[in-house]
Design a protein around this motif. Structure first.
Motif, mmCIF file in Angstrom:
data_model
loop_
_atom_site.group_PDB
_atom_site.id
_atom_site.type_symbol
_atom_site.label_atom_id
_atom_site.label_comp_id
_atom_site.label_asym_id
_atom_site.label_seq_id
_atom_site.Cartn_x
_atom_site.Cartn_y
_atom_site.Cartn_z
ATOM 1 N N SER A 57 -2.898 22.630 40.294
ATOM 2 C CA SER A 57 -2.660 23.835 41.074
ATOM 3 C C SER A 57 -2.880 23.520 42.551
ATOM 4 C CB SER A 57 -3.608 24.940 40.626
ATOM 5 O OG SER A 57 -3.407 26.095 41.395
ATOM 6 N N VAL A 58 -1.827 23.712 43.356
ATOM 7 C CA VAL A 58 -1.903 23.474 44.793
ATOM 8 C C VAL A 58 -1.586 24.796 45.485
ATOM 9 C CG1 VAL A 58 -0.931 22.199 46.734
ATOM 10 C CG2 VAL A 58 -1.186 21.077 44.520
ATOM 11 N N ASN A 59 -2.584 25.364 46.154
ATOM 12 C CA ASN A 59 -2.453 26.659 46.832
ATOM 13 C C ASN A 59 -1.939 27.751 45.896
ATOM 14 O OD1 ASN A 59 -3.321 25.514 49.227
ATOM 15 N ND2 ASN A 59 -1.242 25.010 49.888
ATOM 16 N N GLY A 60 -2.408 27.738 44.660
ATOM 17 C CA GLY A 60 -2.034 28.751 43.693
ATOM 18 C C GLY A 60 -0.698 28.505 43.019
ATOM 19 N N VAL A 61 -0.036 27.377 43.300
ATOM 20 C CA VAL A 61 1.254 27.055 42.703
ATOM 21 C C VAL A 61 1.054 25.889 41.740
ATOM 22 C CG1 VAL A 61 3.607 26.273 43.173
ATOM 23 C CG2 VAL A 61 2.459 27.799 44.779
ATOM 24 N N GLN A 62 1.593 26.008 40.515
ATOM 25 C CA GLN A 62 1.491 24.933 39.532
ATOM 26 C C GLN A 62 2.464 23.819 39.891
ATOM 27 O OE1 GLN A 62 -0.710 24.777 37.068
ATOM 28 N NE2 GLN A 62 -1.557 26.777 37.542
ATOM 29 N N VAL A 63 1.932 22.604 40.047
ATOM 30 C CA VAL A 63 2.737 21.449 40.422
ATOM 31 C C VAL A 63 2.542 20.372 39.358
ATOM 32 C CG1 VAL A 63 3.096 19.677 42.178
ATOM 33 C CG2 VAL A 63 2.428 21.974 42.857
ATOM 34 N N PHE A 64 3.628 19.723 38.957
ATOM 35 C CA PHE A 64 3.556 18.631 37.993
ATOM 36 C C PHE A 64 3.667 17.306 38.745
ATOM 37 C CE2 PHE A 64 4.910 22.202 35.474
ATOM 38 C CZ PHE A 64 4.127 22.067 34.343
ATOM 39 N N LEU A 65 2.612 16.499 38.666
ATOM 40 C CA LEU A 65 2.579 15.197 39.320
ATOM 41 C C LEU A 65 2.586 14.110 38.253
ATOM 42 C CD1 LEU A 65 -0.206 15.990 41.925
ATOM 43 C CD2 LEU A 65 2.256 15.979 42.306
ATOM 44 N N SER A 66 3.222 12.986 38.542
ATOM 45 C CA SER A 66 3.244 11.908 37.558
ATOM 46 C C SER A 66 1.844 11.317 37.418
ATOM 47 C CB SER A 66 4.248 10.832 37.966
ATOM 48 O OG SER A 66 3.885 10.290 39.207
ATOM 49 N N CYS A 67 1.532 10.846 36.228
ATOM 50 C CA CYS A 67 0.216 10.281 35.938
ATOM 51 C C CYS A 67 0.061 8.952 36.676
ATOM 52 C CB CYS A 67 0.066 10.081 34.441
ATOM 53 S SG CYS A 67 -1.571 9.505 33.952
ATOM 54 N N PRO A 68 -1.063 8.728 37.357
ATOM 55 C CA PRO A 68 -1.235 7.487 38.115
ATOM 56 C C PRO A 68 -1.625 6.282 37.258
ATOM 57 C CG PRO A 68 -3.148 8.870 38.388
ATOM 58 C CD PRO A 68 -2.157 9.664 37.585
ATOM 59 N N CYS A 69 -1.824 6.477 35.959
ATOM 60 C CA CYS A 69 -2.249 5.377 35.085
ATOM 61 C C CYS A 69 -1.132 4.335 34.995
ATOM 62 C CB CYS A 69 -2.573 5.924 33.702
ATOM 63 S SG CYS A 69 -3.135 4.690 32.542
ATOM 64 N N GLN A 70 -1.451 3.085 35.280
ATOM 65 C CA GLN A 70 -0.447 2.016 35.302
ATOM 66 C C GLN A 70 -0.477 1.113 34.075
ATOM 67 O OE1 GLN A 70 2.014 1.544 37.600
ATOM 68 N NE2 GLN A 70 1.355 3.570 38.235
ATOM 69 N N LEU A 71 -1.524 1.206 33.248
ATOM 70 C CA LEU A 71 -1.624 0.327 32.088
ATOM 71 C C LEU A 71 -2.433 1.020 31.001
ATOM 72 C CD1 LEU A 71 -1.038 -2.529 31.006
ATOM 73 C CD2 LEU A 71 -3.243 -3.220 31.921
ATOM 74 N N TYR A 72 -1.946 0.977 29.767
ATOM 75 C CA TYR A 72 -2.662 1.552 28.631
ATOM 76 C C TYR A 72 -3.929 0.747 28.387
ATOM 77 C CZ TYR A 72 -3.814 2.796 23.864
ATOM 78 O OH TYR A 72 -4.476 3.203 22.743
ATOM 79 N N ASP A 73 -5.081 1.419 28.378
ATOM 80 C CA ASP A 73 -6.344 0.716 28.166
ATOM 81 C C ASP A 73 -7.136 1.273 26.992
ATOM 82 O OD1 ASP A 73 -7.129 3.110 29.207
ATOM 83 O OD2 ASP A 73 -8.265 2.280 30.880
ATOM 84 N N GLY A 74 -6.451 1.988 26.104
ATOM 85 C CA GLY A 74 -7.115 2.562 24.939
ATOM 86 C C GLY A 74 -7.265 1.545 23.815
ATOM 87 N N PRO A 75 -7.703 2.003 22.651
ATOM 88 C CA PRO A 75 -7.903 1.094 21.524
ATOM 89 C C PRO A 75 -6.575 0.550 21.006
ATOM 90 C CG PRO A 75 -8.196 3.355 20.825
ATOM 91 C CD PRO A 75 -8.041 3.383 22.313
ATOM 92 N N GLU A 76 -6.594 -0.689 20.537
ATOM 93 C CA GLU A 76 -5.402 -1.296 19.954
ATOM 94 C C GLU A 76 -5.209 -0.742 18.544
ATOM 95 O OE1 GLU A 76 -2.779 -3.385 20.641
ATOM 96 O OE2 GLU A 76 -3.507 -3.021 22.657
ATOM 97 N N PRO A 77 -4.022 -0.272 18.217
ATOM 98 C CA PRO A 77 -3.792 0.211 16.859
ATOM 99 C C PRO A 77 -3.728 -0.956 15.876
ATOM 100 C CG PRO A 77 -1.775 0.295 18.122
ATOM 101 C CD PRO A 77 -2.865 -0.101 19.071
ATOM 102 N N LEU A 78 -3.910 -0.637 14.621
ATOM 103 C CA LEU A 78 -3.835 -1.671 13.596
ATOM 104 C C LEU A 78 -2.410 -2.195 13.501
ATOM 105 C CD1 LEU A 78 -5.953 0.037 10.810
ATOM 106 C CD2 LEU A 78 -6.632 -1.829 12.290
ATOM 107 N N PRO A 79 -2.238 -3.481 13.225
ATOM 108 C CA PRO A 79 -0.874 -4.019 13.095
ATOM 109 C C PRO A 79 -0.185 -3.449 11.864
ATOM 110 C CG PRO A 79 -2.490 -5.679 12.502
ATOM 111 C CD PRO A 79 -3.248 -4.503 13.034
ATOM 112 N N GLN A 80 1.130 -3.311 11.941
ATOM 113 C CA GLN A 80 1.904 -2.777 10.819
ATOM 114 C C GLN A 80 2.597 -3.930 10.114
ATOM 115 O OE1 GLN A 80 4.522 0.204 12.311
ATOM 116 N NE2 GLN A 80 2.872 1.557 12.910
ATOM 117 N N PHE A 81 2.536 -3.932 8.810
ATOM 118 C CA PHE A 81 3.152 -4.969 8.004
ATOM 119 C C PHE A 81 4.163 -4.342 7.071
ATOM 120 C CE2 PHE A 81 -1.070 -6.655 9.000
ATOM 121 C CZ PHE A 81 -0.710 -7.860 9.574
ATOM 122 N N TYR A 82 5.184 -5.101 6.752
ATOM 123 C CA TYR A 82 6.172 -4.651 5.780
ATOM 124 C C TYR A 82 5.928 -5.406 4.487
ATOM 125 C CZ TYR A 82 10.485 -4.224 3.211
ATOM 126 O OH TYR A 82 11.406 -3.992 2.224
ATOM 127 N N ALA A 83 5.789 -4.664 3.417
ATOM 128 C CA ALA A 83 5.620 -5.278 2.101
ATOM 129 C C ALA A 83 6.734 -4.770 1.206
ATOM 130 C CB ALA A 83 4.259 -4.917 1.522
#
Length: 88
Positions: A57-83
């Motif tokens: 919210s900028v001066n009472g107006v809703q503004v959508f700004l792009s996320c400044p995050c440049q690299l995913y730093d969360g947990p690594e998901p488990l690898p997927q295998f095909y059986a």
């Protein structure tokens, strides 16, 4: 029996009010969430910059700004295998 109904009603009202107090929804348990609070799917190929928008919210107006995050730093998901299916 009336006491039990009163206790149930108090519990429901308390839960409702406590739920309304929290503004930000909690991520699902086990979900891969980055430090920018966006899921892994919002990051380009799960490794690149975040593609999500942040609402501010900028001066009472809703503004959508792009996320400044440049690299995913969360947990690594488990690898997927095909059986392949086992043939009887």
């Amino acid at each position: 029996m009336i006491e039990g109904a009163a206790i149930l009603l108090v519990g429901l009202v308390t839960g409702y009010l406590a739920g309304r107090r929290s503004r930000r929804p909690e991520p699902l348990t086990g979900a891969a969430v980055c430090s920018c609070h966006h899921p892994r799917g919002q990051h380009l190929d799960g490794k690149g910059p975040c593609q999500a928008d942040n609402k501010q919210s900028v001066n009472g107006v809703q503004v959508f700004l792009s996320c400044p995050c440049q690299l995913y730093d969360g947990p690594e998901p488990l690898p997927q295998f095909y059986a392949p299916e086992i043939q009887p």
